[in-house]
Write a protein that holds these residues in place. Structure first.
Motif, short mmCIF file in Angstrom:
data_model
loop_
_atom_site.label_atom_id
_atom_site.label_comp_id
_atom_site.label_asym_id
_atom_site.label_seq_id
_atom_site.Cartn_x
_atom_site.Cartn_y
_atom_site.Cartn_z
N GLY A 14 0.98 -1.35 -0.12
CA GLY A 14 0.07 -0.04 0.02
C GLY A 14 0.81 1.50 -0.09
N LEU A 15 0.44 2.28 -0.78
CA LEU A 15 0.94 3.66 -0.64
C LEU A 15 0.90 4.10 0.71
CD1 LEU A 15 -0.07 5.00 -4.13
CD2 LEU A 15 2.13 4.61 -3.35
N ARG A 16 -0.23 3.77 1.31
CA ARG A 16 -0.13 4.32 2.69
C ARG A 16 0.91 4.18 3.60
NH1 ARG A 16 -3.69 -0.18 2.50
NH2 ARG A 16 -5.27 1.49 2.46
N ASP A 17 1.93 3.19 3.16
CA ASP A 17 3.15 3.02 3.75
C ASP A 17 4.44 3.44 2.91
OD1 ASP A 17 2.19 1.64 5.75
OD2 ASP A 17 2.48 -0.43 4.86
N TRP A 18 4.37 3.23 1.58
CA TRP A 18 5.14 3.80 0.60
C TRP A 18 5.29 5.22 0.51
CZ3 TRP A 18 3.62 0.53 -4.50
CH2 TRP A 18 3.85 -0.78 -4.22
N LEU A 19 4.33 5.94 0.60
CA LEU A 19 4.59 7.39 0.76
C LEU A 19 5.46 8.02 1.63
CD1 LEU A 19 1.02 8.54 -1.03
CD2 LEU A 19 3.17 8.64 -1.91
N GLN A 20 5.36 7.27 2.71
CA GLN A 20 6.11 7.73 3.97
C GLN A 20 7.61 6.94 4.07
OE1 GLN A 20 4.13 8.37 7.64
NE2 GLN A 20 2.08 7.81 6.80
N GLY A 21 7.85 6.11 3.02
CA GLY A 21 9.17 5.52 3.12
C GLY A 21 9.26 4.26 3.99
N PHE A 22 8.09 3.62 4.13
CA PHE A 22 8.03 2.51 4.85
C PHE A 22 7.56 1.31 4.10
CE2 PHE A 22 7.83 5.53 8.23
CZ PHE A 22 8.29 4.73 9.54
N VAL A 23 7.97 -0.03 4.39
CA VAL A 23 7.38 -1.03 3.56
C VAL A 23 7.22 -2.21 4.71
CG1 VAL A 23 8.60 -0.42 1.46
CG2 VAL A 23 9.82 -1.93 3.34
N ALA A 24 6.14 -3.24 4.38
CA ALA A 24 5.99 -4.33 5.31
C ALA A 24 6.56 -5.57 4.50
CB ALA A 24 4.32 -4.54 5.34
N ILE A 25 7.62 -6.06 5.28
CA ILE A 25 8.22 -7.25 4.71
C ILE A 25 7.71 -8.58 5.05
CG2 ILE A 25 10.67 -8.23 4.64
CD1 ILE A 25 11.73 -5.72 4.76
#
Length: 204
Positions: A134-145
């Motif tokens: 989700g961009l809800r994470d990406w736009l803040q520079g976060f990723v779920a691995i």
């Protein structure tokens, strides 16, 4: 269905697909310590943000390359997500809302579609789904691995493989630290090679 409406639905669906959650695997080469890498140690996920910027989508239609440049306005808080997709001239092409009651999509011809969630809305709109992180994470520079809690990306040199998408953080704003440009690429049977460039101009 007229080709112009189908075109808008395709572009909107591609953007909606980026909102779905999924797993990520990380492949990176050793990278020098950069400002963004240092900032990642102190970056905190923000549950409430307002972001605006540019978006450019490259894809294929009937075997021919197509391009859609435009801009977006993104607002996220505890109640949900609200997105405006705009043309180069500033005309609102689509409004997207998601909250605990479900998801809605309103096109500029005033037609409205709704579903229980974004996954279902995408399926109903286009007839197929693109489950990615989700961009809800990406736009803040976060990723779920691997489905775990989202963590901060440490360096723009890293390449993320997220359910078939290649995600690259090309550049960063430094004060405060958040992504400036994000590139996405993947192949789909329906739209051929799809490339999406997101440039974040403003963060609140």
């Amino acid at each position: 269905m007229p080709s112009t409406i189908r075109f808008k639905l395709l572009v909107t669906a591609l953007f909606l697909a980026l909102l779905n959650t999924g797993c990520a695997s990380l492949h990176s080469q050793p990278a020098p310590v950069t400002a963004s890498a240092q900032a990642a140690n102190t970056r905190r996920y923000q549950p409430q943000i307002q972001i605006s910027g540019k978006i450019s989508i490259q894809y294929q239609q009937a075997g021919k390359p197509q391009s859609l440049p435009g801009s977006f306005e993104w607002e996220q808080d505890a109640q949900g997500i609200r997105i405006n997709l705009l043309s180069q001239l500033g005309q609102v092409m689509a409004r997207i809302n998601q909250n605990e009651l479900g998801a809605t999509l309103e096109l500029n011809d005033k037609s409205t579609r709704s579903a229980s969630d974004l996954d279902q809305l995408l399926q109903d709109t286009l007839g197929w789904s693109l489950p990615v992180a989700g961009l809800r994470d990406w736009l803040q520079g976060f990723v779920a691995i691997d489905g775990k809690q989202a963590i901060a990306v440490k360096a723009e040199e890293q390449t993320l493989n997220i359910q078939g998408w290649k995600l690259r953080y090309v550049s960063w704003h430094e004060q405060p630290s958040f992504p400036k440009r994000i590139d996405l690429q993947r192949y789909t049977e329906q739209a051929g090679d799809v490339s999406i460039r997101i440039v974040v101009n403003e963060w609140k």
